[in-house]
Design an enzyme around this catalytic site. Structure first.
Site, PDB file in Angstrom:
ATOM      1  N   HIS A 156       3.514  -9.191  28.540  1.00 35.21           N
ATOM      2  CA  HIS A 156       2.573  -8.607  27.926  1.00 35.21           C
ATOM      3  C   HIS A 156       2.463  -6.967  27.989  1.00 35.21           C
ATOM      4  O   HIS A 156       2.501  -5.921  28.393  1.00 35.21           O
ATOM      5  CB  HIS A 156       1.435  -9.211  29.620  1.00 35.21           C
ATOM      6  N   SER A 277      10.491  17.414  13.297  1.00 33.40           N
ATOM      7  CA  SER A 277       9.233  17.627  12.760  1.00 33.40           C
ATOM      8  C   SER A 277       9.291  19.012  12.639  1.00 33.40           C
ATOM      9  O   SER A 277      10.324  19.576  12.606  1.00 33.40           O
ATOM     10  CB  SER A 277       9.021  17.479  14.296  1.00 33.40           C
ATOM     11  N   LYS A 283      11.962  17.834  18.377  1.00 35.31           N
ATOM     12  CA  LYS A 283      11.707  15.967  17.298  1.00 35.31           C
ATOM     13  C   LYS A 283      12.866  15.323  16.689  1.00 35.31           C
ATOM     14  O   LYS A 283      14.038  15.614  16.227  1.00 35.31           O
ATOM     15  CB  LYS A 283      10.741  16.063  16.798  1.00 35.31           C
ATOM     16  N   GLU A 290       9.291   2.740  11.599  1.00 35.11           N
ATOM     17  CA  GLU A 290       8.367   3.313  11.127  1.00 35.11           C
ATOM     18  C   GLU A 290       7.680   2.008  10.199  1.00 35.11           C
ATOM     19  O   GLU A 290       6.988   1.884   9.793  1.00 35.11           O
ATOM     20  CB  GLU A 290       7.621   4.571  12.117  1.00 35.11           C
ATOM     21  N   LYS A 325       2.223 -10.054 -10.668  1.00 35.39           N
ATOM     22  CA  LYS A 325       3.669  -9.786 -11.275  1.00 35.39           C
ATOM     23  C   LYS A 325       3.455  -8.897 -10.491  1.00 35.39           C
ATOM     24  O   LYS A 325       4.704  -8.704  -9.602  1.00 35.39           O
ATOM     25  CB  LYS A 325       4.233  -9.675 -11.920  1.00 35.39           C
TER      26      LYS A 325
HETATM   27  N1  ARG Z   1       2.065 -12.009 -19.992  1.00 40.05           N
HETATM   28  C1  ARG Z   1       1.559 -12.633 -20.026  1.00 40.05           C
HETATM   29  C2  ARG Z   1       1.318 -13.505 -18.240  1.00 40.05           C
HETATM   30  O1  ARG Z   1       1.852 -12.565 -17.798  1.00 40.05           O
HETATM   31  C3  ARG Z   1       2.059 -14.280 -20.594  1.00 40.05           C
HETATM   32  C4  ARG Z   1       0.934 -15.311 -20.435  1.00 40.05           C
HETATM   33  C5  ARG Z   1       0.548 -14.585 -21.740  1.00 40.05           C
HETATM   34  N2  ARG Z   1      -0.350 -16.024 -22.023  1.00 40.05           N
HETATM   35  C6  ARG Z   1      -1.168 -15.677 -23.021  1.00 40.05           C
HETATM   36  N3  ARG Z   1      -2.070 -17.258 -23.535  1.00 40.05           N
HETATM   37  N4  ARG Z   1      -1.721 -14.636 -23.607  1.00 40.05           N
HETATM   38  O2  ARG Z   1       1.034 -13.977 -17.865  1.00 40.05           O
END
Ligand code: ARG
Length: 458
Positions: A156, A277, A283, A290, A325
């Site tokens: 705690h 700072s 500081k 952080e 991605k």
């Molecule tokens: N650039 C696409 C992705 O990252 C690849 C797959 C695309 N497939 C399609 N049928 N348009 O998912």
């Protein structure tokens, strides 16, 4: 740019849509995996008799050449290509003409992207694992340099019982070890080849799927083509593993931020990992720590982004999946940076053993030791707990440390303790008493340290 799918279209894309639709700016980093996958596919087509052996080797030679080139410098202008798959195919067609136009036989970008991502996870999870090892080594080295140092342990965030600093540092080694293990599990589960799945239904060419998986160093082939092209479980798992790892780093950063305050004064960071700072000349701020704590939120954000992305997708591939991605790449980069920064901060940490020892000598930290001594003298634990509680209260009322409580008071509340207080209030003796496996006694911590040194090959 000519599309790889232009036949049924009459007019060009709106340039804004073209840009909106493209993933090349962020999937170009998958190019190594795309080339590996294409090599395996060319070999599979040759084995199936679709390509002549000579054709497959010309394609392979061209792909290897492209690999060398991409390793040397940045890829060409991202605007020209829809994605990394189109980029590699375009290159083959440009160099090999009609032979290049054969490479896409029986395959789909849907399986290509699934494969590239799996290869990416295999590789980067391995890198994160080695960065975990480096951070663990830095923890162990600091622990080793301060083997006897005491610190107050907290629950705690209130002082609880003394600990060895090394014991505290090794606790983080354990957490990181579980993260390491989770990444190993994730790599194992991700080691599946989707090649041969086509767009969704499988390919009509007689490819040897197991051989292609072996070429790629993958353990298994997927069992269902529809699942293979739409599954991103392995990414969720990977980013979850990174998120939990980041939670561990964030907790550690929070500890160190507290310990470097004037209020604690247990640790000091060197200038190399501190910032100042613009206004207050005195500081010296723990910005590195952080930021680690703050970046944890980013990685958790990536996990939530991916889960949210997946929840409403109907079966099969959908373009939503392209959005997997950016959060993935950001999570990987952020986590790797934070592990490296942790290692650096640990190297730049000065331990103020004197301050830690002083804080550990607060008699109240040994209240449990007093109660347990009474138990050893035959007092039931609950009674002992109550008696020591009263001693603490009296000392606080009189505004004196526990060790200075007049023996008159001590005798009135708990006569058995009268002659034993001095020894019982010693923090070194307190840690030494916790001599069970996994406990903070020096003998146990020494054993753990050698276990870690062996494991980490220090
Ligand atoms: N650039 C696409 C992705 O990252 C690849 C797959 C695309 N497939 C399609 N049928 N348009 O998912």
């Amino acid at each position: 740019m000519k599309k790889i799918w232009g036949g049924r279209f009459r007019t060009a894309q709106d340039p804004f849509f073209e840009e909106f639709n493209a993933s090349f700016p962020f999937d170009a980093c998958l190019v190594e995996y795309e080339i590996q996958g294409t090599l395996a596919h060319a070999r599979a087509l040759a084995r199936a008799g679709v390509l002549k052996p000579g054709e497959a080797s010309r394609i392979a030679r061209e792909l290897r050449r492209l690999l060398q080139r991409t390793r040397k410098g940045p890829l060409p202008d991202g605007k020209r290509f829809e994605d990394v798959h189109a980029f590699v195919e375009h290159h083959l067609t440009e160099q090999l003409g009609d032979l290049g136009r054969k490479i896409h036989t029986g395959r789909s970008r849907n399986e290509q992207v699934a494969l590239d991502l799996r290869l990416f996870v295999q590789h980067t999870a391995g890198q994160i694992q080695s960065e975990i090892r480096q951070a663990q080594r830095a923890l162990v080295r600091l622990a080793e340099n301060h083997q006897r140092a005491l610190m107050p342990g907290y629950t705690h965030l209130q002082r609880a019982q003394p600990l060895l600093l090394a014991h505290y540092l090794l606790a983080y080694c354990e957490m990181l070890e579980r993260d390491h293990g989770r990444l190993a599990d994730c790599r194992k589960r991700t080691s599946v080849s989707p090649l041969g799945s086509g767009a969704l239904a499988g390919t009509s060419f007689p490819v040897h799927r197991r051989a292609a998986a072996q070429d790629l160093g993958l353990r298994e082939t997927s069992q269902n083509s529809l699942d293979a092209v739409s599954d991103r479980d392995f990414l969720v798992e990977f980013i979850f593993d990174l998120s939990l790892l980041m939670v561990h780093l964030s907790r550690w950063a929070e500890d160190f931020i507290l310990f470097t305050t004037s209020e604690f004064g247990f640790l000091e960071l060197s200038d190399a990992v501190s910032a100042g700072s613009s206004l207050m000349p005195q500081k010296k701020n723990p910005d590195a720590l952080e930021l680690i704590r703050g970046k944890c939120g980013r990685v958790t954000g990536s996990l939530v982004a991916l889960l949210t992305l997946l929840k409403g997708i109907p079966f099969g591939y959908n373009k939503d999946l392209q959005e997997d991605k950016p959060p993935l790449l950001d999570a990987v980069r952020t986590t790797a940076d934070c592990l490296n920064m942790m290692e650096l901060v640990l190297k730049h940490t000065r331990v103020r053993e004197d301050r830690m020892r002083q804080a550990s000598s607060d008699g109240e930290l040994m209240a449990t030791d007093l109660a347990e001594e009474l138990v050893r003298r035959g007092v039931p634990f609950r009674t002992a707990h109550e008696q020591v509680g009263k001693l603490v209260r009296r000392a606080r009322e009189k505004n004196v440390p526990l060790r200075d409580l007049p023996s008159r008071e001590l005798r009135a509340i708990s006569p058995l303790l009268v002659r034993r207080m001095g020894r019982l209030l010693d923090p070194e003796a307190s840690v030494a008493r916790r001599n069970v496996p996994g406990g903070t006694a020096p003998a146990q911590v020494r054993r753990q340290l050698s276990r870690w040194k062996r494991r980490l090959r220090i």
